[in-house]
Design an enzyme around this catalytic site. Structure first.
Site, PDB file in Angstrom:
ATOM      1  CB  SER A   6      -0.896   0.020   1.246  1.00  0.00           C
ATOM      2  OG  SER A   6      -1.892  -0.945   1.135  1.00  0.00           O
ATOM      3  NE  ARG A  10      -2.428   4.817   0.518  1.00  0.00           N
ATOM      4  CZ  ARG A  10      -3.041   3.685   0.138  1.00  0.00           C
ATOM      5  NH1 ARG A  10      -2.354   2.705  -0.447  1.00  0.00           N
ATOM      6  NH2 ARG A  10      -4.340   3.533   0.331  1.00  0.00           N
ATOM      7  NE  ARG A 110     -10.584  -6.172  -7.040  1.00  0.00           N
ATOM      8  CZ  ARG A 110      -9.534  -5.868  -6.282  1.00  0.00           C
ATOM      9  NH1 ARG A 110      -8.318  -6.051  -6.751  1.00  0.00           N
ATOM     10  NH2 ARG A 110      -9.706  -5.402  -5.079  1.00  0.00           N
ATOM     11  CB  SER A 155     -12.877   1.139   0.255  1.00  0.00           C
ATOM     12  OG  SER A 155     -11.907   1.220  -0.777  1.00  0.00           O
ATOM     13  CG  ASP A 306      -5.632  -7.043   1.842  1.00  0.00           C
ATOM     14  OD1 ASP A 306      -6.728  -7.144   1.257  1.00  0.00           O
ATOM     15  OD2 ASP A 306      -4.883  -6.057   1.723  1.00  0.00           O
ATOM     16  NE  ARG A 337      -7.843 -12.176  -1.812  1.00  0.00           N
ATOM     17  CZ  ARG A 337      -7.113 -11.085  -1.640  1.00  0.00           C
ATOM     18  NH1 ARG A 337      -7.391 -10.280  -0.614  1.00  0.00           N
ATOM     19  NH2 ARG A 337      -6.141 -10.787  -2.449  1.00  0.00           N
TER      20      ARG A 337
HETATM   21  C1  S3P Z   1      -5.555  -1.147  -0.232  1.00  0.00           C
HETATM   22  C2  S3P Z   1      -6.769  -1.158   0.365  1.00  0.00           C
HETATM   23  C3  S3P Z   1      -7.576  -2.369   0.562  1.00  0.00           C
HETATM   24  C4  S3P Z   1      -6.751  -3.637   0.385  1.00  0.00           C
HETATM   25  C5  S3P Z   1      -5.851  -3.584  -0.792  1.00  0.00           C
HETATM   26  C6  S3P Z   1      -4.914  -2.388  -0.726  1.00  0.00           C
HETATM   27  C7  S3P Z   1      -4.848   0.134  -0.381  1.00  0.00           C
HETATM   28  O1  S3P Z   1      -8.625  -2.377  -0.385  1.00  0.00           O
HETATM   29  O2  S3P Z   1      -7.593  -4.755   0.305  1.00  0.00           O
HETATM   30  O3  S3P Z   1      -5.082  -4.772  -0.866  1.00  0.00           O
HETATM   31  O4  S3P Z   1      -3.629   0.143  -0.648  1.00  0.00           O
HETATM   32  O5  S3P Z   1      -5.492   1.187  -0.241  1.00  0.00           O
HETATM   33  P1  S3P Z   1      -9.992  -1.538  -0.085  1.00  0.00           P
HETATM   34  O6  S3P Z   1      -9.563  -0.158   0.141  1.00  0.00           O
HETATM   35  O7  S3P Z   1     -10.796  -1.641  -1.340  1.00  0.00           O
HETATM   36  O8  S3P Z   1     -10.614  -2.241   1.080  1.00  0.00           O
END
Ligand code: S3P
Length: 422
Positions: A6, A10, A110, A155, A306, A337
């Site tokens: 993540s 970013r 998705r 999210s 996750d 999943r």
């Molecule tokens: C993520 C947010 C999560 C996560 C993904 C990475 C991110 O998804 O499941 O693997 O980097 O912001 P959601 O924000 O859709 O829950």
């Protein structure tokens, strides 16, 4: 341990948006992050990263700053990466260029409306398939309107996409969530000179635009979601002790540690520190003989979203019935999943029940031999590999290569641990 996925996305994206040259290190070298790197290159950022001795990526990124991204010559392929696709939509929404985003067969299933709908309210235009999926053509607007948005889902991808659009909006953006999602964006944007206001009571984040991000240096900590597999391996495999230094201990990410501790797992967190604006620590996990079932509530799911597949595997070896509530979001991850975990565990001989947004796993079970498909989902590839290590039968994982998305060296690290490597 690989860098956090993540934060790696970013660090690359925010550096690409910034004025000046940012230096990044500890960046995860994986297929998903490469999708983001190639995307920002196609949009005009100069990315000069090379592989460090520890396998992570480090180097310089020169962003486009106030001049903005350029329209790429061809569609941008986001591969398997939902974070790349959704964050790019927010980032592109405020620039007057037309960009088409595509993805692989999993990403193309998705949902994207969760991002394109609120961004459209701000004034950007999106052309999607009838079902709101990729390919998506973004036509940004140089005059985005401000937005105060109550997201129906917790999210971080939705929240981040809106905050990135807010950077260009006259008046900015406020996002309220039903539960707190991971907060890396809120912690990292201030380093690029963009203050973010967080209200921990109402689960909101807001920022004021328009503003130009300024280059900075970022060192990415190790990924707790990848650590979850090695921690679980240590807890489940007799005589194990695994020490994982420098892992992000961000509280919005480590719900799995709390769940494992409730199950009785012997885990210590030592050497707490702060890197950048992120807490890090060393996780020490030991084999634990008697694990017990637990209840994972809806409220804690965003902090372990996750990690449900690997926790379900641990639950299969714990005494009693573990129940996961409010896990419907798992149905729209890299695969369904929830269905895949239920089917895979059942095939291994575990008694499992599932509904629209819940999962129950009975334990302890003896896991048998099986061939299981990753469904091109990296976390399933790793969880089924782990099932082979902790069960009595041999597990063959087809399309194991999916691990390249987040943890390319997973098998090597497990092999090194089996050899007692330091
Ligand atoms: C993520 C947010 C999560 C996560 C993904 C990475 C991110 O998804 O499941 O693997 O980097 O912001 P959601 O924000 O859709 O829950």
């Amino acid at each position: 341990m690989p860098g956090d996925k993540s934060l790696s996305h970013r660090a690359v994206l925010f550096s690409a948006m910034a004025r000046g040259v940012s230096h990044v290190s500890g960046v995860l070298d994986s297929a998903d992050v490469r999708s983001t790197i190639e995307a920002v290159r196609a949009l005009g950022a100069r990315v000069d990263l090379s592989v460090s001795p520890d396998g992570s990526l480090a180097g310089a990124i020169e962003g486009w700053g106030a001049s903005g991204p350029v329209a790429p010559a061809s569609p941008i392929d986001c591969g398997n990466s939902g974070t790349t696709a959704r964050l790019l939509m927010g980032m592109l929404a405020g620039w007057p260029i037309v960009v088409t985003l595509t993805g692989d067969s999993s990403l193309s299933l998705r949902p994207m409306r969760r991002v394109t709908d609120p961004l459209s309210e701000m004034g950007a235009n999106f052309l999607t398939t009838d079902s709101g999926t990729l390919p998506v053509t973004v036509q940004g607007s140089a005059t985005l309107r401000p937005l105060s948005y109550h997201s129906p889902v917790a999210s971080a991808q939705v929240k981040t996409a809106l905050l990135l659009a807010g950077i260009r909006a006259i008046g900015g953006v406020r996002v309220v969530e039903p539960a707190p999602s991971r907060d890396h964006t809120e912690r990292l944007l201030p380093a690029y000179g963009i203050p973010v206001t967080v209200d921990a009571q109402e689960f909101s984040a807001s920022l004021c635009g328009p503003v130009v991000p300024m280059a900075t240096d970022v060192d990415v900590p190790r990924d707790p979601s990848s650590a979850a597999f090695l921690v679980s391996a240590a807890v489940l495999i007799p005589d194990s002790e695994v020490v994982l230094p420098g892992v992000s201990l961000n509280q919005t990410r480590v719900g799995f540690l709390h769940v494992l501790e409730r199950m009785g797992a012997q885990i210590e967190v030592v050497d707490p520190n702060v890197e950048g604006n992120e807490p890090v620590a060393t996780i020490v996990a030991h084999h634990t003989k008697q694990l017990r079932a637990t209840l994972v509530t809806e409220g804690e799911v965003p902090s372990l979203v996750d990690e449900v597949p690997v926790l379900a595997l641990v639950a299969a070896l714990a005494q009693g019935t573990t129940r996961f509530e409010g896990v419907g979001e798992l149905r729209v991850k890299e695969s369904d999943r929830l269905a895949a975990v239920a089917d895979g565990l059942t095939a291994l001989g575990v008694t499992v029940r599932t509904g629209g947004d819940w999962l129950e796993v009975d334990g302890p079970s003896e896991l048998g031999a099986q061939t299981l498909d990753s469904l091109h989902d990296h976390r399933l590839a790793m969880v089924w590999a782990l099932a082979g290590l902790v069960g009595v039968g041999r597990v063959k994982v087809s399309d194991y290569e999916a691990v390249d998305v987040s943890y390319p060296r997973f098998a090597d690290d497990l092999a090194a641990l089996a050899d007692g490597a330091q």
